[in-house]
Design a protein around this motif. Structure first.
Motif, mmCIF file in Angstrom:
data_model
loop_
_atom_site.group_PDB
_atom_site.id
_atom_site.type_symbol
_atom_site.label_atom_id
_atom_site.label_comp_id
_atom_site.label_asym_id
_atom_site.label_seq_id
_atom_site.Cartn_x
_atom_site.Cartn_y
_atom_site.Cartn_z
ATOM 1 N N LYS A 116 0.737 -1.127 -0.099
ATOM 2 C CA LYS A 116 0.036 0.176 -0.040
ATOM 3 C C LYS A 116 0.970 1.413 -0.018
ATOM 4 C CE LYS A 116 -4.071 -2.048 0.839
ATOM 5 N NZ LYS A 116 -4.680 -2.432 -0.688
ATOM 6 N N ALA A 117 0.320 2.393 -0.457
ATOM 7 C CA ALA A 117 0.889 3.532 -0.411
ATOM 8 C C ALA A 117 1.204 4.152 0.985
ATOM 9 C CB ALA A 117 0.188 4.625 -1.157
ATOM 10 N N LEU A 118 2.345 4.403 1.232
ATOM 11 C CA LEU A 118 2.682 4.852 2.541
ATOM 12 C C LEU A 118 2.167 6.217 2.733
ATOM 13 C CD1 LEU A 118 6.695 3.842 2.511
ATOM 14 C CD2 LEU A 118 4.644 2.574 3.487
ATOM 15 N N THR A 119 1.170 6.215 3.744
ATOM 16 C CA THR A 119 0.643 7.198 3.966
ATOM 17 C C THR A 119 1.232 7.869 5.299
ATOM 18 O OG1 THR A 119 -1.356 6.040 4.847
ATOM 19 C CG2 THR A 119 -1.643 6.993 2.748
ATOM 20 N N LYS A 120 1.572 8.882 5.611
ATOM 21 C CA LYS A 120 2.070 9.455 6.687
ATOM 22 C C LYS A 120 0.990 9.680 7.841
ATOM 23 C CE LYS A 120 5.842 11.636 4.220
ATOM 24 N NZ LYS A 120 6.499 12.923 3.737
ATOM 25 N N PRO A 121 0.976 9.003 8.552
ATOM 26 C CA PRO A 121 -0.001 9.123 9.698
ATOM 27 C C PRO A 121 0.188 10.626 10.399
ATOM 28 C CG PRO A 121 1.391 7.524 10.582
ATOM 29 C CD PRO A 121 1.968 8.061 9.343
ATOM 30 N N LYS A 122 -1.036 11.350 10.917
ATOM 31 C CA LYS A 122 -0.712 12.386 11.592
ATOM 32 C C LYS A 122 -0.058 12.201 12.898
ATOM 33 C CE LYS A 122 -4.684 14.611 9.554
ATOM 34 N NZ LYS A 122 -6.091 15.334 9.571
ATOM 35 N N PRO A 123 0.790 12.770 13.277
ATOM 36 C CA PRO A 123 1.346 12.669 14.615
ATOM 37 C C PRO A 123 0.612 12.798 15.706
ATOM 38 C CG PRO A 123 2.204 14.718 13.579
ATOM 39 C CD PRO A 123 1.485 14.088 12.478
ATOM 40 N N VAL A 124 0.564 11.942 16.658
ATOM 41 C CA VAL A 124 -0.264 12.119 17.652
ATOM 42 C C VAL A 124 0.552 13.056 18.537
ATOM 43 C CG1 VAL A 124 -1.302 10.784 19.863
ATOM 44 C CG2 VAL A 124 -1.166 9.730 17.352
ATOM 45 N N ALA A 125 -0.160 13.986 19.333
ATOM 46 C CA ALA A 125 0.533 15.095 20.007
ATOM 47 C C ALA A 125 0.867 14.194 21.636
ATOM 48 C CB ALA A 125 -0.591 16.006 20.590
ATOM 49 N N LYS A 126 2.058 14.284 21.952
ATOM 50 C CA LYS A 126 2.658 13.783 23.023
ATOM 51 C C LYS A 126 2.225 14.557 24.311
ATOM 52 C CE LYS A 126 6.563 11.849 21.076
ATOM 53 N NZ LYS A 126 8.162 11.538 21.050
ATOM 54 N N LEU A 127 2.050 14.072 25.443
ATOM 55 C CA LEU A 127 1.619 14.858 26.410
ATOM 56 C C LEU A 127 2.834 14.667 27.425
ATOM 57 C CD1 LEU A 127 -2.049 13.474 27.026
ATOM 58 C CD2 LEU A 127 -1.483 15.252 26.177
ATOM 59 N N TYR A 128 3.218 15.937 27.790
ATOM 60 C CA TYR A 128 4.418 16.164 28.776
ATOM 61 C C TYR A 128 3.949 16.474 29.926
ATOM 62 C CZ TYR A 128 6.983 15.528 24.169
ATOM 63 O OH TYR A 128 7.269 15.136 22.949
ATOM 64 N N SER A 129 4.604 16.231 30.979
ATOM 65 C CA SER A 129 4.577 16.910 32.441
ATOM 66 C C SER A 129 5.682 17.687 32.200
ATOM 67 C CB SER A 129 4.638 15.925 33.436
ATOM 68 O OG SER A 129 4.816 16.452 34.609
ATOM 69 N N LEU A 130 5.373 18.966 32.458
ATOM 70 C CA LEU A 130 6.510 20.303 32.453
ATOM 71 C C LEU A 130 6.465 20.639 33.687
ATOM 72 C CD1 LEU A 130 5.805 21.870 28.993
ATOM 73 C CD2 LEU A 130 7.809 20.263 29.621
ATOM 74 N N GLU A 131 6.418 19.900 34.876
ATOM 75 C CA GLU A 131 6.643 20.166 36.058
ATOM 76 C C GLU A 131 8.061 20.116 36.553
ATOM 77 O OE1 GLU A 131 4.170 21.604 38.032
ATOM 78 O OE2 GLU A 131 2.935 21.450 36.453
ATOM 79 N N PRO A 132 8.590 20.864 37.401
ATOM 80 C CA PRO A 132 10.048 21.159 37.608
ATOM 81 C C PRO A 132 10.482 19.560 37.978
ATOM 82 C CG PRO A 132 8.994 23.250 38.169
ATOM 83 C CD PRO A 132 7.947 22.467 37.837
ATOM 84 N N LYS A 133 9.878 18.981 38.660
ATOM 85 C CA LYS A 133 10.269 17.469 39.192
ATOM 86 C C LYS A 133 10.301 16.646 38.116
ATOM 87 C CE LYS A 133 5.456 16.182 40.261
ATOM 88 N NZ LYS A 133 4.848 15.131 39.697
ATOM 89 N N ASP A 134 9.683 16.662 37.157
ATOM 90 C CA ASP A 134 9.878 15.620 35.712
ATOM 91 C C ASP A 134 10.804 16.244 34.737
ATOM 92 O OD1 ASP A 134 7.839 14.129 37.303
ATOM 93 O OD2 ASP A 134 6.049 15.286 36.324
ATOM 94 N N CYS A 135 11.535 17.320 35.111
ATOM 95 C CA CYS A 135 12.214 17.840 34.104
ATOM 96 C C CYS A 135 13.832 18.166 34.525
ATOM 97 C CB CYS A 135 11.629 19.449 33.787
ATOM 98 S SG CYS A 135 9.788 19.329 32.991
ATOM 99 N N THR A 163 9.650 23.157 25.963
ATOM 100 C CA THR A 163 10.447 23.787 27.028
ATOM 101 C C THR A 163 9.108 24.459 27.763
ATOM 102 O OG1 THR A 163 10.977 25.589 25.904
ATOM 103 C CG2 THR A 163 12.531 23.758 25.843
ATOM 104 N N ARG A 164 9.823 24.733 29.140
ATOM 105 C CA ARG A 164 9.012 25.642 29.706
ATOM 106 C C ARG A 164 9.989 26.480 30.588
ATOM 107 N NH1 ARG A 164 5.245 24.053 35.062
ATOM 108 N NH2 ARG A 164 4.475 26.001 35.402
ATOM 109 N N GLN A 165 9.686 27.789 30.732
ATOM 110 C CA GLN A 165 10.550 28.806 31.429
ATOM 111 C C GLN A 165 9.945 29.209 33.013
ATOM 112 O OE1 GLN A 165 12.446 31.807 29.096
ATOM 113 N NE2 GLN A 165 13.404 32.655 30.824
ATOM 114 N N ILE A 166 10.676 28.863 33.516
ATOM 115 C CA ILE A 166 10.164 29.386 35.316
ATOM 116 C C ILE A 166 11.363 30.317 35.723
ATOM 117 C CG2 ILE A 166 9.538 28.864 37.311
ATOM 118 C CD1 ILE A 166 8.367 26.096 36.239
ATOM 119 N N GLY A 167 10.953 31.681 35.810
ATOM 120 C CA GLY A 167 11.940 32.592 36.160
ATOM 121 C C GLY A 167 13.213 32.230 35.156
#
Length: 186
Positions: A116-135, A163-167
């Motif tokens: 089959k033709a290679l159809t590029k699937p739409k990228p699934v948005a990744k969910l990130y935890s941008l809390e300082p403890k996980d970064c 990215t997330r900027q805090i201060g």
């Protein structure tokens, strides 16, 4: 894209001329060759989509198919099909002028179905935890992986890492950089 610090000589995939690659990902000697390659890829995608549409219209119960349908199903050229018919390798039926039908069963024994033709699937948005403890902060990444801050920022842009900027601190998900530098010395 930053320039390579060493000289890479490659052969252009379009014109075949040797050239000095400006980046590690350079495969074409000029913008012209790059545009030609892009156009070829788009044309191939369109051709594959048209073949897929023809395949969708073929009923599954149909035992004898036309030459264009065989081309769409198996990717076999019409010259090859007619040569197989002349040699008697596959059976065919002439329904009229320009209406040759070939046995789908016999073709299945000889050839696999076309991919089959290679159809590029739409990228699934990744969910990130941008809390300082996980970064990580940029400084932590630099120390842990022995990189310059500028290199870290280049990788953030290149791989679209959020990215997330805090201060004064810029935070980057630990999971992303750990996956990026798997096996790197720490």
């Amino acid at each position: 894209m930053p320039a390579a610090k060493f000289e890479i000589v490659r052969k252009c995939k379009i014109c075949g001329e040797p050239f000095k690659a400006k980046t590690i990902e350079s495969w074409y000697c000029s913008p012209r060759c790059s545009k030609i390659a892009w156009k070829r890829n788009k044309d191939e995608e369109l051709r594959m989509q048209k073949l897929d549409e023809v395949v969708k219209k073929i009923p599954k119960s149909k035992d004898y198919i036309t030459v264009p349908e065989a081309y769409a199903l198996f990717g076999i050229s019409k010259e090859t099909l007619y040569r197989l018919i002349r040699k008697g390798v596959i059976s065919s039926v002439n329904v009229g002028e320009r209406q040759t039908r070939v046995s789908k069963e016999e073709l299945l024994k000889l050839y696999p179905l076309r991919k089959k033709a290679l159809t590029k699937p739409k990228p699934v948005a990744k969910l990130y935890s941008l809390e300082p403890k996980d970064c990580y902060t940029i400084g932590e990444i630099s120390k842990k992986f022995h990189l310059d801050d500028s290199t870290v920022y280049q990788h953030i842009r290149k791989y679209s890492i959020p990215t997330r900027q805090i201060g004064n601190f810029v935070y980057v998900p630990k999971k992303e950089f750990d996956n990026l530098y798997k096996g790197a010395k720490q």
